[in-house]
Design a protein around this motif. Sequence first.
Motif, PDB file in Angstrom:
ATOM      1  N   ILE A  35       0.946  -1.211  -0.067  1.00  0.00           N
ATOM      2  CA  ILE A  35       0.138  -0.279   0.013  1.00  0.00           C
ATOM      3  C   ILE A  35       0.707   1.277  -0.042  1.00  0.00           C
ATOM      4  O   ILE A  35       1.736   1.386   0.783  1.00  0.00           O
ATOM      5  CB  ILE A  35      -0.852  -0.086   1.163  1.00  0.00           C
ATOM      6  CG1 ILE A  35      -2.100  -1.145   1.191  1.00  0.00           C
ATOM      7  CG2 ILE A  35      -1.803   1.340   1.181  1.00  0.00           C
ATOM      8  CD1 ILE A  35      -2.849  -1.443   2.350  1.00  0.00           C
ATOM      9  N   LYS A  36       0.833   2.023  -0.951  1.00  0.00           N
ATOM     10  CA  LYS A  36       1.509   3.154  -1.070  1.00  0.00           C
ATOM     11  C   LYS A  36       1.016   4.279  -0.048  1.00  0.00           C
ATOM     12  O   LYS A  36      -0.501   4.497  -0.251  1.00  0.00           O
ATOM     13  CB  LYS A  36       1.454   3.543  -2.387  1.00  0.00           C
ATOM     14  CG  LYS A  36       2.246   2.741  -3.258  1.00  0.00           C
ATOM     15  CD  LYS A  36       2.260   3.030  -4.865  1.00  0.00           C
ATOM     16  CE  LYS A  36       3.284   1.996  -5.543  1.00  0.00           C
ATOM     17  NZ  LYS A  36       3.338   2.430  -6.993  1.00  0.00           N
ATOM     18  N   PRO A  37       1.928   5.106   0.512  1.00  0.00           N
ATOM     19  CA  PRO A  37       1.478   6.310   1.153  1.00  0.00           C
ATOM     20  C   PRO A  37       0.625   7.341   0.321  1.00  0.00           C
ATOM     21  O   PRO A  37       1.208   7.533  -0.843  1.00  0.00           O
ATOM     22  CB  PRO A  37       2.604   6.803   1.991  1.00  0.00           C
ATOM     23  CG  PRO A  37       3.676   6.230   1.133  1.00  0.00           C
ATOM     24  CD  PRO A  37       3.207   5.015   0.476  1.00  0.00           C
ATOM     25  N   ARG A  38      -0.350   8.004   0.683  1.00  0.00           N
ATOM     26  CA  ARG A  38      -1.016   8.821  -0.032  1.00  0.00           C
ATOM     27  C   ARG A  38      -0.877  10.299   0.645  1.00  0.00           C
ATOM     28  O   ARG A  38      -0.999  10.244   1.692  1.00  0.00           O
ATOM     29  CB  ARG A  38      -2.607   8.713  -0.094  1.00  0.00           C
ATOM     30  CG  ARG A  38      -2.730   7.300  -1.100  1.00  0.00           C
ATOM     31  CD  ARG A  38      -4.287   6.982  -1.355  1.00  0.00           C
ATOM     32  NE  ARG A  38      -5.197   8.146  -0.800  1.00  0.00           N
ATOM     33  CZ  ARG A  38      -6.334   7.882  -0.624  1.00  0.00           C
ATOM     34  NH1 ARG A  38      -6.943   6.572  -0.892  1.00  0.00           N
ATOM     35  NH2 ARG A  38      -7.427   8.706  -0.215  1.00  0.00           N
ATOM     36  N   PRO A  39      -0.756  11.230  -0.087  1.00  0.00           N
ATOM     37  CA  PRO A  39      -0.539  12.465   0.332  1.00  0.00           C
ATOM     38  C   PRO A  39      -1.772  12.979   1.285  1.00  0.00           C
ATOM     39  O   PRO A  39      -2.849  12.652   1.032  1.00  0.00           O
ATOM     40  CB  PRO A  39      -0.336  13.541  -0.599  1.00  0.00           C
ATOM     41  CG  PRO A  39      -0.741  12.828  -1.964  1.00  0.00           C
ATOM     42  CD  PRO A  39      -0.751  11.488  -1.574  1.00  0.00           C
ATOM     43  N   GLN A  40      -1.649  13.587   2.583  1.00  0.00           N
ATOM     44  CA  GLN A  40      -2.619  14.056   3.180  1.00  0.00           C
ATOM     45  C   GLN A  40      -3.395  15.168   2.662  1.00  0.00           C
ATOM     46  O   GLN A  40      -2.912  15.999   2.082  1.00  0.00           O
ATOM     47  CB  GLN A  40      -2.222  14.374   4.744  1.00  0.00           C
ATOM     48  CG  GLN A  40      -1.298  13.331   5.264  1.00  0.00           C
ATOM     49  CD  GLN A  40      -0.927  13.558   6.649  1.00  0.00           C
ATOM     50  OE1 GLN A  40      -0.742  14.558   7.111  1.00  0.00           O
ATOM     51  NE2 GLN A  40      -0.578  12.693   7.450  1.00  0.00           N
ATOM     52  N   PRO A  41      -4.754  15.393   3.043  1.00  0.00           N
ATOM     53  CA  PRO A  41      -5.509  16.452   2.496  1.00  0.00           C
ATOM     54  C   PRO A  41      -5.038  17.696   3.460  1.00  0.00           C
ATOM     55  O   PRO A  41      -4.378  17.677   4.379  1.00  0.00           O
ATOM     56  CB  PRO A  41      -6.751  16.145   3.049  1.00  0.00           C
ATOM     57  CG  PRO A  41      -6.771  14.592   3.349  1.00  0.00           C
ATOM     58  CD  PRO A  41      -5.632  14.192   3.455  1.00  0.00           C
TER      59      PRO A  41
END
Length: 85
Positions: A63-69
């Motif tokens: 699972i790749k980290p996603r940028p935070q809102p």
Amino acid sequence: MSGGGGAPGGNTGGHAQLSASGLTKLPEPVRRMYEQAVSDGVHQVFLYTLGIAAAAFLSAWFIKPRPQPAAVAASAADDQKIAAG
């Protein structure tokens, strides 16, 4: 429906149930076969669950980290400022 099934432990609602006292009333060879069947079933469920858990754990590595809102990132930055000073 009248109560009383013919099997030790009774029969309720179309599902056979064997209580601990009913199990002790069974003949020794039948009791051992019953215990072995239950043990084998639980063992199989454990092995399948172990495989699913291992697959879930390994897939979590991909699972790749996603940028935070922006709102969450701003809140985290505010928390860091408060903690620092």
